[in-house]
Design a protein around this motif. Structure first.
Motif, PDB file in Angstrom:
ATOM      1  N   GLU A 110       0.945  -1.144   0.013  1.00  0.00           N
ATOM      2  CA  GLU A 110      -0.108  -0.001   0.088  1.00  0.00           C
ATOM      3  C   GLU A 110       0.869   1.215   0.145  1.00  0.00           C
ATOM      4  O   GLU A 110       0.291   2.261  -0.305  1.00  0.00           O
ATOM      5  CB  GLU A 110      -0.917   0.235   1.290  1.00  0.00           C
ATOM      6  CG  GLU A 110      -1.880  -1.154   1.149  1.00  0.00           C
ATOM      7  CD  GLU A 110      -2.744  -1.142   2.387  1.00  0.00           C
ATOM      8  OE1 GLU A 110      -2.674  -0.296   3.388  1.00  0.00           O
ATOM      9  OE2 GLU A 110      -3.573  -1.866   2.492  1.00  0.00           O
ATOM     10  N   THR A 111       2.180   1.226   0.312  1.00  0.00           N
ATOM     11  CA  THR A 111       2.943   2.073   0.365  1.00  0.00           C
ATOM     12  C   THR A 111       3.422   2.561  -1.100  1.00  0.00           C
ATOM     13  O   THR A 111       3.816   1.693  -1.874  1.00  0.00           O
ATOM     14  CB  THR A 111       4.036   2.151   1.351  1.00  0.00           C
ATOM     15  OG1 THR A 111       4.846   0.840   0.969  1.00  0.00           O
ATOM     16  CG2 THR A 111       3.725   1.884   2.834  1.00  0.00           C
ATOM     17  N   PRO A 112       3.762   3.873  -1.292  1.00  0.00           N
ATOM     18  CA  PRO A 112       3.940   4.220  -2.617  1.00  0.00           C
ATOM     19  C   PRO A 112       5.528   3.814  -2.594  1.00  0.00           C
ATOM     20  O   PRO A 112       6.344   3.495  -1.853  1.00  0.00           O
ATOM     21  CB  PRO A 112       3.738   5.838  -2.824  1.00  0.00           C
ATOM     22  CG  PRO A 112       3.904   6.256  -1.195  1.00  0.00           C
ATOM     23  CD  PRO A 112       3.248   5.134  -0.352  1.00  0.00           C
ATOM     24  N   CYS A 113       5.844   3.949  -4.155  1.00  0.00           N
ATOM     25  CA  CYS A 113       7.435   3.358  -4.414  1.00  0.00           C
ATOM     26  C   CYS A 113       8.335   4.522  -4.288  1.00  0.00           C
ATOM     27  O   CYS A 113       8.323   5.488  -5.096  1.00  0.00           O
ATOM     28  CB  CYS A 113       7.623   3.142  -5.963  1.00  0.00           C
ATOM     29  SG  CYS A 113       6.654   1.627  -6.433  1.00  0.00           S
ATOM     30  N   THR A 114       8.779   4.568  -2.970  1.00  0.00           N
ATOM     31  CA  THR A 114       9.392   5.966  -2.542  1.00  0.00           C
ATOM     32  C   THR A 114      10.852   5.557  -2.422  1.00  0.00           C
ATOM     33  O   THR A 114      11.831   6.503  -2.048  1.00  0.00           O
ATOM     34  CB  THR A 114       9.271   6.308  -1.295  1.00  0.00           C
ATOM     35  OG1 THR A 114       8.803   5.580  -0.274  1.00  0.00           O
ATOM     36  CG2 THR A 114       7.655   7.225  -1.501  1.00  0.00           C
ATOM     37  N   ARG A 115      11.221   4.289  -2.511  1.00  0.00           N
ATOM     38  CA  ARG A 115      12.677   3.917  -2.327  1.00  0.00           C
ATOM     39  C   ARG A 115      13.586   4.452  -3.357  1.00  0.00           C
ATOM     40  O   ARG A 115      13.138   4.700  -4.718  1.00  0.00           O
ATOM     41  CB  ARG A 115      12.899   2.491  -2.545  1.00  0.00           C
ATOM     42  CG  ARG A 115      14.148   1.904  -2.148  1.00  0.00           C
ATOM     43  CD  ARG A 115      14.037   0.257  -2.130  1.00  0.00           C
ATOM     44  NE  ARG A 115      13.766  -0.341  -3.155  1.00  0.00           N
ATOM     45  CZ  ARG A 115      14.458  -0.557  -4.246  1.00  0.00           C
ATOM     46  NH1 ARG A 115      15.731  -0.104  -4.236  1.00  0.00           N
ATOM     47  NH2 ARG A 115      13.881  -1.195  -5.144  1.00  0.00           N
ATOM     48  N   PRO A 116      14.799   5.050  -3.209  1.00  0.00           N
ATOM     49  CA  PRO A 116      15.649   5.714  -4.246  1.00  0.00           C
ATOM     50  C   PRO A 116      16.042   4.714  -5.035  1.00  0.00           C
ATOM     51  O   PRO A 116      16.198   3.407  -4.878  1.00  0.00           O
ATOM     52  CB  PRO A 116      16.735   6.423  -3.389  1.00  0.00           C
ATOM     53  CG  PRO A 116      16.745   5.811  -2.064  1.00  0.00           C
ATOM     54  CD  PRO A 116      15.265   5.381  -1.842  1.00  0.00           C
ATOM     55  N   ALA A 117      16.506   5.053  -6.322  1.00  0.00           N
ATOM     56  CA  ALA A 117      17.181   4.122  -7.347  1.00  0.00           C
ATOM     57  C   ALA A 117      18.447   3.847  -6.787  1.00  0.00           C
ATOM     58  O   ALA A 117      19.298   4.133  -5.870  1.00  0.00           O
ATOM     59  CB  ALA A 117      17.404   4.908  -8.580  1.00  0.00           C
ATOM     60  N   GLN A 118      18.962   2.338  -7.392  1.00  0.00           N
ATOM     61  CA  GLN A 118      19.824   1.835  -6.860  1.00  0.00           C
ATOM     62  C   GLN A 118      21.357   2.686  -7.154  1.00  0.00           C
ATOM     63  O   GLN A 118      22.181   2.730  -6.418  1.00  0.00           O
ATOM     64  CB  GLN A 118      20.243   0.392  -7.702  1.00  0.00           C
ATOM     65  CG  GLN A 118      19.361  -0.537  -7.128  1.00  0.00           C
ATOM     66  CD  GLN A 118      20.013  -1.950  -7.740  1.00  0.00           C
ATOM     67  OE1 GLN A 118      20.490  -2.118  -8.650  1.00  0.00           O
ATOM     68  NE2 GLN A 118      19.724  -2.897  -6.577  1.00  0.00           N
ATOM     69  N   VAL A 119      21.276   3.253  -8.365  1.00  0.00           N
ATOM     70  CA  VAL A 119      22.489   4.293  -8.627  1.00  0.00           C
ATOM     71  C   VAL A 119      21.859   5.694  -8.763  1.00  0.00           C
ATOM     72  O   VAL A 119      20.636   5.904  -8.854  1.00  0.00           O
ATOM     73  CB  VAL A 119      22.904   3.706 -10.146  1.00  0.00           C
ATOM     74  CG1 VAL A 119      23.562   2.459  -9.931  1.00  0.00           C
ATOM     75  CG2 VAL A 119      22.007   3.715 -11.036  1.00  0.00           C
ATOM     76  N   GLN A 120      22.894   6.793  -8.491  1.00  0.00           N
ATOM     77  CA  GLN A 120      22.724   8.323  -8.628  1.00  0.00           C
ATOM     78  C   GLN A 120      22.820   8.625 -10.237  1.00  0.00           C
ATOM     79  O   GLN A 120      22.165   9.705 -10.571  1.00  0.00           O
ATOM     80  CB  GLN A 120      23.461   8.903  -7.526  1.00  0.00           C
ATOM     81  CG  GLN A 120      23.327   8.533  -6.073  1.00  0.00           C
ATOM     82  CD  GLN A 120      22.063   8.669  -5.838  1.00  0.00           C
ATOM     83  OE1 GLN A 120      21.563   9.882  -5.975  1.00  0.00           O
ATOM     84  NE2 GLN A 120      21.220   7.692  -5.102  1.00  0.00           N
ATOM     85  N   ALA A 121      23.501   7.958 -11.016  1.00  0.00           N
ATOM     86  CA  ALA A 121      23.704   8.394 -12.170  1.00  0.00           C
ATOM     87  C   ALA A 121      24.365   7.211 -13.038  1.00  0.00           C
ATOM     88  O   ALA A 121      25.035   6.259 -12.426  1.00  0.00           O
ATOM     89  CB  ALA A 121      24.899   9.586 -12.340  1.00  0.00           C
ATOM     90  N   ILE A 122      24.021   7.262 -14.300  1.00  0.00           N
ATOM     91  CA  ILE A 122      24.603   6.183 -15.216  1.00  0.00           C
ATOM     92  C   ILE A 122      25.626   6.950 -16.119  1.00  0.00           C
ATOM     93  O   ILE A 122      25.245   7.767 -16.793  1.00  0.00           O
ATOM     94  CB  ILE A 122      23.212   5.667 -16.164  1.00  0.00           C
ATOM     95  CG1 ILE A 122      22.351   5.024 -15.193  1.00  0.00           C
ATOM     96  CG2 ILE A 122      23.638   4.704 -17.078  1.00  0.00           C
ATOM     97  CD1 ILE A 122      21.044   4.393 -15.611  1.00  0.00           C
ATOM     98  N   MET A 123      26.548   6.275 -16.363  1.00  0.00           N
ATOM     99  CA  MET A 123      27.528   6.282 -17.322  1.00  0.00           C
ATOM    100  C   MET A 123      27.587   5.699 -18.667  1.00  0.00           C
ATOM    101  O   MET A 123      27.515   4.326 -18.581  1.00  0.00           O
ATOM    102  CB  MET A 123      29.058   6.150 -16.944  1.00  0.00           C
ATOM    103  CG  MET A 123      29.212   6.655 -15.465  1.00  0.00           C
ATOM    104  SD  MET A 123      28.782   8.481 -15.258  1.00  0.00           S
ATOM    105  CE  MET A 123      29.732   9.240 -16.457  1.00  0.00           C
TER     106      MET A 123
END
Length: 802
Positions: A110-123
């Protein structure tokens, strides 16, 4: 993300994770799905050492940042690197893995998807098409993606790709730079080969647009992809073979150039001048593969030279490369010396691209550093901070992104120059800087260039040769604007530049020269004394004058003889005087017309001829009156004595004088430059002013001549041994015939010939009067003096015998 989990090829845990997507393999096997079972994972083939080098550059930058005490102190950067296998679909899949993780089972919550992404940027990625697809997917999550080699101008659209940035210039500038380079060497007829993806298609479209603006035409434009069947590649080879252009612009990725170079070498297609994009022009592996020297002399744009000191790290076998080398079923012991190895992995020719990867990692690190230094009110979105960073690397390179996420556009111009050892030397022969004014962007150095087949002469590639001055271009029907015929300028037109599209008309007083490349002043023409016609007419005029004077002298010498006295000596001398003036007035028609000569020639001609005809008319009337006077009871001679004769001559002449005065007063003749009769000459002539005045003068002369002719004709058979009316009749017949034929000849004769016709008419009529009226008398005076008696004049000589 659903389905089988995607595991990275290289990874290391850290406080902050960065992602990397590289094509460790450049192609894959096509499998025919039966739809009877779950499709198997993509089978990657063709190991690509270049991509390993790019990944190694990222590893080096991360290691250097982790060891730095100034940048992100106390923070460890980790990474996860995936192999996209050169596939767009795989690239999107691994991007989702970097974003969402690899949960095997989706758990509803029931909780929204608020978890941050695994990576901060993609090269990554290296190519434009995968970057477009990946950026479309991760863009809504504001995860920055920084590419080191994706140059498609379409990626500058921040509406479609809001989180995409790059450390390599956009093809928007490269395509225009290539067009300027082609134009600089005078190549207006070129062929084009491109990669059939977003990089090649968009780059070539921009090149074609810029080329058309510069007057460059494409004979053909073909696309290929490295997975294309052999039949399609063969069609491309045939198109190149049958073309007439000798310059080929290749907007190809290095992987597609690998495929094309094999086919070109197989067909031994040398002699073409190649112009290349940055993707392959400075790639030493392409040069090594070109064993048949197909690309010798190639010229193109490359990323400016750069140096990153990670040679030792690249060749450090202990730096977690076991996973990489396991593909060859080998493991490092740590004692190997990779400096002794010579292959594409140890090739450092792509150092500028390594530097792009290096700068991209540092851009993320600086953005993270700024976020960590911010207070709680600071925007913590890394994408916004990356867009605003501006710093210099250790090597002094300035790093920043413009509003489109692009760096400054600067390129080196590279020329492939073969050496004696057979190795190609990439020689920098110039620079291109898009930030400079348009006329200074392309700057070629004073360096000898090598062209196709080791020629020092710039190759020629045009559909049609340049049109020289004196001609204009006419497009060939159904062909591009670069194909044309050179048509010589028409008479009176010129072109003084090469490849002129129009011929300009010369000013009215000028005419085109023989080559039609300049205008020269028109030759002015008038009846002059120096030319043969002028000399002949002058001689005839002077001869007539002398002849008239001679006759006058004879008449004066024998003025007391019966024949002179019987023919009205006073009128005869006046007629001779007027004939002298008639002969002399013809001289006023010769020479360059001036204001005074134009008025003099017509008025003098009109008045002298009326004086002449008036005298003849007076003599004719005297003959008629003399016959009437011999009739019994006739007393007509008192009505037409010497006084009346003089008054009649003066009266007839005064009428002509009045006509001339009116003509000169209202609209006199004037010098005029005639441009119409001759295109290449200016005829200087006397305009009539008032045509009515001119024809009035001629008409009055004709009226008197006709009257004189009629009267003389009536008196031609009067009984007299020496009837002057016969000679007057004949002279008037000649006079009228001359002036009747003069009118059409005068009207139809162009330029100075109309003047010559008028002089001829004056001389002919004057000679006619002189010869017909006076020569018979001179003949009797000089050669037949026995007939010059009163009895003979009266017809009372010796009677005729039967």
């Amino acid at each position: 993300m659903r389905g089988d989990p995607e595991l990275p090829q290289l990874s290391m845990e850290g406080d902050i994770m960065l992602g990397g997507i590289f094509s460790f393999h450049s192609s894959w096997k096509n499998r025919q799905n039966t739809y009877m079972h779950k499709p198997l994972p993509l089978q990657c083939i063709s190991l690509n050492f270049r991509e390993f080098q790019f990944a190694q550059a990222m590893l080096f930058a991360i290691e250097e940042i982790n060891n730095s005490t100034d940048l992100l102190p106390g923070i460890t950067l980790g990474y996860k690197m995936y192999d996209s296998c050169g596939s767009i679909a795989v690239g999107v899949r691994v991007a989702l893995a970097l974003t969402n993780g690899n949960e095997a089972v989706f758990a509803p919550s029931e909780t929204p998807c608020t978890r941050p992404a695994q990576v901060q940027a993609i090269m990554g990625e290296t190519s434009s098409s995968p970057c477009m697809a990946i950026s479309t997917v991760i863009g809504p999550f504001h995860i920055p993606m920084i590419s080191h080699f994706a140059t498609c101008a379409c990626l500058s659209d921040k509406v479609k790709y809001p989180s995409f940035l790059r450390t390599i210039p956009s093809d928007y500038y490269q395509s225009r730079a290539l067009a300027q380079l082609v134009k600089h060497f005078g190549w207006t007829w070129v062929g084009a080969v491109r990669t059939n993806d977003d990089y090649g298609n968009n780059g070539m479209a921009t090149f074609i647009e810029a080329a058309e603006q510069l007057g460059i035409c494409l004979e053909y434009s073909v696309a290929l992809f490295r997975t294309d069947p052999l039949e399609k590649l063969q069609k491309i080879i045939n198109i190149i073979k049958t073309s007439t252009s000798k310059v080929i612009v290749a907007f190809l990725s290095h992987m597609d150039m690998d495929v094309l170079i094999h086919q070109l070498s197989y067909h031994n297609m040398t002699g073409y001048q190649w112009v290349g994009s940055e993707s392959w022009i400075f790639d030493s592996q392409i040069a090594v593969m070109d064993k048949h020297h197909i690309l010798d002399g190639a010229i193109g744009l490359s990323i400016p030279e750069a140096h990153v000191k990670f040679w030792e790290t690249l060749f450090s076998c202990t730096f977690k490369q076991k996973k990489i080398l396991d593909y060859n079923q080998k493991a490092c012991t740590g004692d190997e010396d990779l400096n002794e190895v010579h292959n594409s992995f140890t090739d450092m020719s792509l150092m500028p691209i390594f530097n792009n990867v290096y700068k991209g990692v540092y851009a993320v690190a600086h953005a993270l550093h700024n976020i960590l230094d911010c207070n709680r009110t600071c925007n913590n979105k890394i994408l916004q901070h990356i867009k605003q960073i501006k710093f210099k690397t250790k090597e002094g390179d300035e790093v920043y992104f413009n509003e489109n996420g692009d760096p400054a556009a600067k390129y080196e111009i590279i020329n492939w120059q073969p050496t004696q050892t057979g190795i190609v030397d990439f020689v920098t022969v110039g620079l291109y800087d898009a930030s400079l004014p348009a006329d200074r962007q392309l700057n070629l150095e004073n360096i000898t260039l090598i062209w196709a087949q080791n020629s020092l002469q710039v190759p020629l590639s045009v559909c049609s040769e340049n049109c020289p001055p004196g001609t204009r271009k006419v497009l060939q029907k159904g062909k591009p604007v670069c194909c044309y015929d050179c048509i010589r300028c028409a008479e009176g037109e010129f072109s003084n530049v090469t490849d002129s599209i129009t011929c300009e008309r010369c000013p009215s007083e000028f005419w085109s020269n023989e080559k039609r490349d300049a205008c020269v002043k028109k030759e002015t023409e008038f009846l002059s004394y120096e030319e043969i016609m002028g000399c002949l007419l002058t001689a005839a005029s002077l001869f007539g004058t002398c002849m008239t004077c001679l006759v006058a002298c004879i008449f004066f010498r024998y003025r007391k003889t019966p024949i002179v006295r019987a023919n009205n000596a006073e009128l005869s001398f006046l007629l001779l005087f007027s004939l002298t003036l008639c002969f002399l007035c013809s001289l006023t028609f010769i020479g360059q017309p001036s204001e005074w000569s134009c008025m003099l020639r017509h008025t003098a001609f009109g008045i002298t001829f009326v004086l002449c005809i008036s005298c003849v008319l007076g003599k004719t009337i005297v003959v008629l009156m003399a016959f009437r006077a011999t009739l019994p009871g006739s007393n007509v001679m008192k009505w037409f004595g010497p006084v009346q004769q003089r008054l009649s001559v003066v009266g007839f002449t005064l009428i002509q004088v009045l006509i001339c005065i009116l003509w000169l007063t209202i609209s006199p003749p004037f010098p005029f430059k005639n441009f119409k009769d001759f295109k290449d000459k200016i005829i200087i002539e006397c305009a009539l002013g008032s045509a009515i005045g001119f024809w009035a003068v001629l008409g009055y002369i004709g009226l008197l001549a006709l009257l004189c002719f009629v009267l003389a004709f009536l008196a031609r058979k009067l009984p007299d041994n020496f009837n002057e009316a016969k000679f007057i009749t004949f002279s008037m017949l000649i006079f009228c015939a001359v002036w009747i034929t003069f009118i059409p000849a005068y009207v139809s004769s162009p330029g100075k010939f109309s003047v010559a016709v008028e002089i001829f008419a004056i001389l002919a009529s004057s000679f006619g009067l002189l010869i017909c009226i006076f020569i018979p008398k001179c003949y009797i005076i000089l050669l037949k003096p026995e007939k010059n008696t009163k009895k003979n004049m009266m017809g009372k000589g010796q009677p005729k015998t039967s």
